[in-house]
Design a protein around this motif. Structure first.
Motif, PDB file in Angstrom:
ATOM      1  N   GLU A  28       1.060  -1.260  -0.427  1.00  0.00           N
ATOM      2  CA  GLU A  28       0.188   0.070   0.044  1.00  0.00           C
ATOM      3  C   GLU A  28       0.449   1.190  -0.280  1.00  0.00           C
ATOM      4  N   ARG A  32       1.303   3.593  -3.051  1.00  0.00           N
ATOM      5  CA  ARG A  32       0.892   5.727  -2.684  1.00  0.00           C
ATOM      6  C   ARG A  32       2.404   6.251  -3.335  1.00  0.00           C
ATOM      7  N   GLU A 160      -9.220  -3.881   4.197  1.00  0.00           N
ATOM      8  CA  GLU A 160      -8.100  -3.410   3.770  1.00  0.00           C
ATOM      9  C   GLU A 160      -8.034  -1.850   3.808  1.00  0.00           C
ATOM     10  N   ASP A 161      -9.622  -1.899   4.670  1.00  0.00           N
ATOM     11  CA  ASP A 161      -9.326  -0.885   6.005  1.00  0.00           C
ATOM     12  C   ASP A 161      -8.658  -0.660   6.604  1.00  0.00           C
ATOM     13  N   LYS A 164      -5.246   0.233   4.716  1.00  0.00           N
ATOM     14  CA  LYS A 164      -5.029   1.869   4.473  1.00  0.00           C
ATOM     15  C   LYS A 164      -4.812   2.900   5.738  1.00  0.00           C
ATOM     16  N   ASP A 168      -1.531   5.308   6.698  1.00  0.00           N
ATOM     17  CA  ASP A 168      -1.610   6.362   7.391  1.00  0.00           C
ATOM     18  C   ASP A 168      -1.015   6.932   8.847  1.00  0.00           C
TER      19      ASP A 168
END
Length: 206
Positions: A28, A32, A160-161, A164, A168
């Motif tokens: 991920e 990004r 998946e959430d 992410k 962050d």
């Protein structure tokens, strides 16, 4: 310089399984940072370089989980990167599915990948970014079978959430130049207070 090491097992048969949550977070971050096609191999790891603004090595050890330290250790030692600047992302079976916990140091908690890194770095004083994968549904279900199981159904969206959200947290860690206090305050999942739990139970009874 800093290292972010996402732990997992190499091979398509392990792709997107619970034990590979670290790889999923690393992928991920690479997405990004527009580095998805830039993975190279060196010192027992797939790696990409990023500047945020200092140099960051994003690693996925190719040693398989139990020997993760054979990748993280050589990278940290070669570039003389202090343990507190080595962030390790891994699954945690003792946390509910999708729960995030960040800590500055500590024991391996029975996680063989972390145990290997502690042995290779010679210290347990490196930050852990842990993502819960939950316990086996049935006590009889083997732990190995559980951690090597892919996510499915509602669990897939939840994880998946969470991936992410963990990405962050790592980006904030970089922004804060390795200071974990703000990261932990913002991303460590809050526990429900006993008062709130009692109030809920009372309202259900009534």
């Amino acid at each position: 310089m800093k290292i972010i090491a996402g732990l997992g097992n190499i091979g398509k048969e392990y792709d997107k399984t619970r034990h590979n949550i670290g790889f999923m977070v690393a992928d991920e971050l690479a997405r990004r940072w527009n580095l998805e096609g830039s993975w190279r191999t060196d010192r027992n790891a797939l790696f990409v370089e990023y500047r945020a603004p200092e140099k960051v090595f994003l690693l996925k050890p190719t040693t398989y989980m139990n020997l993760s330290g054979n990748a993280v250790g050589p990278w940290a030692h070669f570039y003389n990167i202090a343990p507190e600047d080595v962030a390790v992302v891994h699954d945690d079976m003792d946390l509910p599915l999708g729960t995030i916990r960040i800590r500055k140091n500590g024991s391996s908690g029975g996680h063989n990948g972390i145990k290997s890194i502690i042995s290779n770095l010679g210290t347990d004083a490196f930050p852990r970014f842990r993502l819960g994968i939950g316990h086996p549904v049935h006590e009889q279900q083997a732990v190995i079978s559980h951690v090597l199981q892919p996510f499915a159904g509602d669990d897939k969206q939840l994880i998946e959430d969470a991936v992410k959200k963990m990405a962050d947290a790592l980006e904030l860690w970089l922004k804060e130049d390795g200071d974990l206090s703000k990261v932990m305050q913002q991303f460590n999942t809050k526990k429900k207070s006993k008062t709130a739990t009692c109030t809920l139970q009372k309202s259900v009874i009534l």
